[in-house]
Structure formats: structure tokens, C-alpha cells
Design an enzyme around this catalytic site. Structure first.
Site, mmCIF file in Angstrom:
data_model
loop_
_atom_site.group_PDB
_atom_site.id
_atom_site.type_symbol
_atom_site.label_atom_id
_atom_site.label_comp_id
_atom_site.label_asym_id
_atom_site.label_seq_id
_atom_site.Cartn_x
_atom_site.Cartn_y
_atom_site.Cartn_z
ATOM 1 N N SER A 1 -2.664 11.199 3.734
ATOM 2 C CA SER A 1 -3.394 10.153 4.440
ATOM 3 C C SER A 1 -2.464 9.294 5.285
ATOM 4 C CB SER A 1 -4.151 9.266 3.451
ATOM 5 O OG SER A 1 -3.258 8.737 2.516
ATOM 6 N N GLU B 1 -5.767 2.770 0.481
ATOM 7 C CA GLU B 1 -5.966 3.770 1.520
ATOM 8 C C GLU B 1 -6.108 3.144 2.897
ATOM 9 O OE1 GLU B 1 -5.781 6.421 3.603
ATOM 10 O OE2 GLU B 1 -6.139 7.433 1.696
ATOM 11 N N ASP C 1 -3.497 3.149 6.195
ATOM 12 C CA ASP C 1 -3.878 3.636 7.526
ATOM 13 C C ASP C 1 -3.571 2.608 8.598
ATOM 14 O OD1 ASP C 1 -4.778 5.893 6.273
ATOM 15 O OD2 ASP C 1 -6.910 5.497 6.567
#
Length: 539
Positions: free
Chosen positions: A454, A255, A259
């Protein structure tokens, strides 16, 4: 000012009064969890106590600020905000003195964030707040600390304290990335920047993108290898450890890696700051307040790839009311500081992965002061035609909030009633969308496909960093512009195909012309957006 409503009730969930209310700081046990015993009395915990603004200061409605043309808009500096709307030093001192009287150690005192962090044993904290802490076990195997008693405060703190956080440490953050199990050919984020016509001649120089991270970290070697593959220098993120969480205390995770890869690739001139916090409600307060009021790094845009459903299966609010009130207030403060905030709408469709056969949305994406990001994918057999992202085992989140009413900028786009029985009218998410079918990042030293909404939040964050760079000023809170001149200028690509069905037994939403609860107003055309902002500021 937007009020926050109680689910299935007409009365506001949070009144405007900031007087301490034990009921708003109480949380029911997590659905299915049972009490297994007393919390260990000598375990040490941290508690954050949030206090009122100084001298009765009332934060103006941010919509007053956004009624001004962009060229005339003046945001507050963080120092100006702290001196006008921060805590009174004497209020913070009273809270610290209260903690000291019970043996609690002061760890932090912050005027701008309006909080005091105290540390002590379970036994000391229980005595200070007049309650009993227990341990609970959830059917998933999670064990957490919580309580079912009302909190108590001395009379001289009741009008000072707004909320107390940290007694309950259940998980309240879930990543919205769904990594694949094998390397898969996939585009890199710069392909998306080209697809969405990001403005040229601006790379985000002078801007800072803040990324919130809960319970995990990244490997710098993965970041370097990813950018080496792009033939570009790798960003060196600044790590901010919040409440003891940080890259040294957590294992790498896809994750945070995603990002950084997306934000750094599409806005290579921007500085990247990662705020690490525990995945608890207490962690949310710490992370959001740290990022919004970071006077050292001064982020101009924040990306949040995490969230948790608004409600439990039983219909209770999953968050404490005091926490939602505080976090939403922080987002409104960000608007006054010129900070744009994006949040992923989730990867488990209209049900958010819950098994009560109802539609749900995630918080904080559902907060009106956040720009919620849904997902798209490229339709089979086409090169650039986008449809709703919905693939085996994952689908974009979106729907109607059970907590927030319809904000003033949404009625014109005909947000439909909730798909649940009763058809509640409320805040609709997402606001915008972007490619979510997966970028081929590097994780664990190897390529990995990492799809999810995301990837959309940092993509939009990178776009805003470039917009700010090009315009020479911060855009700030984006939603009034999106539903105003940006939408009217045709600067968003409407997505009209697909749905966000995830649970065969739960209601869902279908994309169609105009705003929809899968992809909002659509994906961006960066050059048209900057033209719209330059030519016809929102008024």
C-alpha cells in the site's frame, strides 16, 4: 477489447451485451457464512442502479488511443465524455420513476457515472426487486446482509439497467498495510524518491492525486506532525464523502495516513483528494465512479491500497460478475480521460492469506486496466540492492489471474502459467514494484513503521504526477508504456532475488530475470522513464 473469463471455463465471464442479467448480479454466500434470519424490514439501505450508455454508444478500445504517439494523444474531458458516453437522461428518469413507485427515495442521479442512487427500507427494496433479503454470519464474526434469489426488474428496464448494487453489504476491501507495533527507524518516502531517481524540477504542480479509502480515515494532526518532521508544509487533503462514509464517521487508520504521507512527500506540488466509501461492493462502485468522473477535482492519477481476492475458497468468484464488469469498465473510461491508476498487489503473498492452499491474486490489482504494484526490500548487508519484500507475517502479493486473460501487452515478457494445478494462462501481476519494507509515519501522535504494498501504489502515483508535470501532459494508462518503450529503455530495475511465499502449504512464485510474479518488471528509474516517454512514444 479484453474479455473477462469465468474461472475454469473457456466461455467469457462477461459478454459484451449490457442487457440486465440476474445471474451476474447474484452472489453466493461468503464461504463458511450461514443464514441467521431475515434482514430487519425497517432498516434503511441505499441501492445504486447502473445504466447503459446513451444512444447505444460503444466505448472504443483504449488500445486504439495508446497506439498514437504520446505527443499526439488527445484525452477526452470529463464533460466531453459525459455528453458522448454518459447515460441518457430519459433512462435515468425511468429508473428513478421505478424506485418512486415502490416508495424509494432518489438520492443521486449522475449522467457521467451512469447511475441512480435510491434509498428505502429493506421491505421496500425487497419488494422492488422481487426478492428476500437475509442476514448472514461468517465464522470471523462478520454479519452482513445478502440474498440468494434472482433479482427481477420490469420489462422496460431490462435493456436499460446493467447492474444493481447495495443489496449485499459484506466486506469486500482489505487494507494492504501492516503497521508495526513499535517505533522503528525507517526511511521516509523522499528517500525512496531519491533511490528511484524521480525527475527533478517537477513536483507534481497542477496535478491531482486521488486516494481511495474504505471504512477508515486519518487524523490531520498526524499528517501535520509527519510533514513537520520533514521540514515541509503538510498537504491539506480534500475529503470526498461517498455514500455517507467520511473522515467524521470513521476512526483514524494507518492505511489512509500512509497513503497521504507517501503521495504528499514525493509529489509536494500535487493536490490530494481522498474518496471515502464503505468497504462493500456497493462502496467500490461509488468510490471508483466518483474518482474517475470527478469533474471538480479532476484527478490525473489514482492510488488504491485496497483489494479483495478474486475467488472464494470454493472457486466461485468472490465479487458479483456485474460489479467486476462495472469497475473494469470504469477503469477503461479512466484511460480515455487520461487517468493513471495504481493498485497494491497485497501483503499476504501468493496465497492472499486464503487457506485453501492455492495461489490467488487480488482484485482490482488483477484488472488489466490497472497498474499493479508489488513490493521490494533492501537486501541485508547492502545499501541499494533490492529483493522481493518478504518478512515475518507479510509478503508481496502477485501471481496469475483466475478471471482475466493475458492482456495484449504481456505475451512478450513470458508470463508463466499459474502455480496452481492446471497451470492457467492469464493476466500476471504485479506490473511494477517499489520499496515496501516500511516508512516511519506518524500515527496516533507517535512514530509507527508502516510496511506494505500500500506504500508502493501512492509512491508510483507521486512519480506519475511528477512525470505529468514535467511532460506538460498526462501519461494516462501506463501499462502499454511499461511493457513497451519503458522496459526496452532499461528504465525499470529488475528484481531477481526472493519469493512471495506466505503459506507453507500453498504454491508461490520466485523472482528472476525479466518479468516475475513477485515484482513484475521491477522498480522505477524516474529519469530514465521520462526520457523513454519523451524519446520513443509507444506505437
Amino acid at each position: 477489447m479484453i474479455q473477462i473469463e469465468d474461472p475454469d471455463m473457456a466461455s467469457p465471464l462477461f459478454e459484451r451485451s449490457t442487457r440486465f442479467d440476474p445471474a451476474r448480479n447474484k452472489r453466493p454466500p461468503a464461504d463458511g457464512a450461514h443464514r441467521v434470519g431475515l434482514a430487519k424490514p425497517h432498516d434503511r439501505i441505499s441501492v445504486t442502479i447502473c445504466v447503459r450508455r446513451r444512444n447505444g454508444a460503444v466505448l472504443p478500445d483504449p488500445m486504439q488511443l495508446f497506439a498514437q504517439p504520446l505527443r499526439d494523444r488527445i484525452f477526452l474531458s470529463r464533460d466531453e465524455f459525459a455528453s458522448t458516453y454518459g447515460a441518457a437522461p430519459e433512462d435515468l428518469a425511468k429508473v428513478a420513476s421505478f424506485g418512486e413507485s415502490y416508495g424509494l427515495v432518489e438520492k443521486k442521479r449522475d449522467i457521467s457515472r451512469r447511475l441512480v442512487v435510491l434509498s428505502g427500507t429493506v421491505e421496500q427494496v425487497s419488494a422492488a426487486f422481487g426478492l428476500q433479503l437475509h442476514e448472514y454470519e461468517h465464522p470471523t464474526g462478520e454479519r452482513y446482509r445478502g440474498h440468494e434469489d434472482h433479482m427481477h426488474l420490469p420489462d422496460d428496464l431490462v435493456d436499460i439497467v446493467e447492474g444493481v448494487f447495495g443489496l449485499d453489504n459484506r466486506q469486500m476491501a482489505r487494507a494492504h498495510a501492516a503497521p508495526g507495533n513499535a517505533p522503528v527507524p525507517a526511511p521516509h518516502p523522499r528517500w525512496a524518491a531519491q533511490l528511484y531517481n524521480f525527475p527533478t524540477g517537477a513536483d507534481g504542480t497542477g496535478q491531482t492525486i486521488g486516494l481511495l479509502a474504505f471504512g477508515n480515515s486519518y487524523d490531520p494532526d498526524d499528517i501535520r506532525e509527519f510533514f513537520s518532521g520533514l521540514g515541509a508544509p503538510a498537504p491539506v487533503p480534500i475529503n470526498v464523502n461517498v455514500d455517507g462514509a467520511g473522515p467524521c464517521s470513521n476512526p483514524p487508520d494507518a492505511e489512509v495516513t500512509l497513503d497521504i504521507a507517501v503521495a504528499g512527500a514525493v509529489a509536494p506540488g500535487a493536490k490530494i483528494v481522498v474518496y471515502f466509501a464503505p468497504y462493500t461492493e456497493h462502496g467500490w462502485i461509488q468510490a471508483v465512479s466518483s474518482a474517475v468522473h470527478d469533474a471538480g477535482n479532476e484527478p490525473s492519477v489514482l492510488s488504491i491500497s485496497w483489494g479483495w481476492p478474486e475467488l472464494q475458497h470454493t472457486g466461485d468468484v468472490a465479487w458479483s460478475r456485474a460489479a467486476m464488469q462495472k469497475i473494469s469498465a470504469l477503469f477503461q473510461e479512466a484511460a480515455h480521460l487520461g487517468v493513471t491508476i495504481f493498485a497494491a498487489s497485497g501483503d499476504r503473498g501468493a496465497s492472499c492469506g486464503m487457506v485453501d492452499h492455492k495461489a490467488h491474486v487480488l482484485y482490482p490489482a488483477s484488472d488489466p486496466w490497472v497498474t499493479a504494484c508489488g513490493g521490494t526490500m533492501i537486501q541485508d548487508g547492502t545499501e541499494f540492492t533490492e529483493v522481493v519484500w518478504n518478512s515475518p507475517g507479510a509478503a508481496t502479493g502477485g501471481g496469475i489471474s483466475d478471471v482475466f486473460p493475458l492482456p495484449p501487452w504481456q505475451p512478450e515478457v513470458a508470463v508463466p502459467p499459474s502455480a496452481n494445478p492446471g497451470g492457467r494462462i492469464g493476466r500476471g501481476i504485479p506490473d511494477v514494484a517499489g520499496y515496501a519494507a516500511g516508512y516511519n509515519i506518524v500515527f496516533g501522535g507517535a512514530p509507527m513503521l508502516s510496511p506494505g504494498t500500500s506504500g508502493v501504489a501512492p509512491l508510483w502515483a507521486g512519480l506519475v504526477a511528477r512525470l505529468n508535470h514535467s511532460l506538460g501532459r498526462n501519461v494516462g494508462f501506463l501499462n502499454p508504456h511499461l511493457y513497451g518503450e519503458i522496459n526496452r529503455a532499461g528504465a525499470l530495475n529488475a528484481i531477481i532475488g526472493g519469493d512471495n511465499k506466505f503459506d507453507a502449504n500453498a504454491p508461490f512464485y520466485t523472482a528472476g530475470p525479466g518479468w516475475n510474479a513477485c515484482t513484475g518488471l521491477g522498480s522505477p528509474d524516474g529519469m530514465k522513464i521520462i526520457a523513454a516517454l519523451s524519446a520513443a512514444p509507444f506505437s
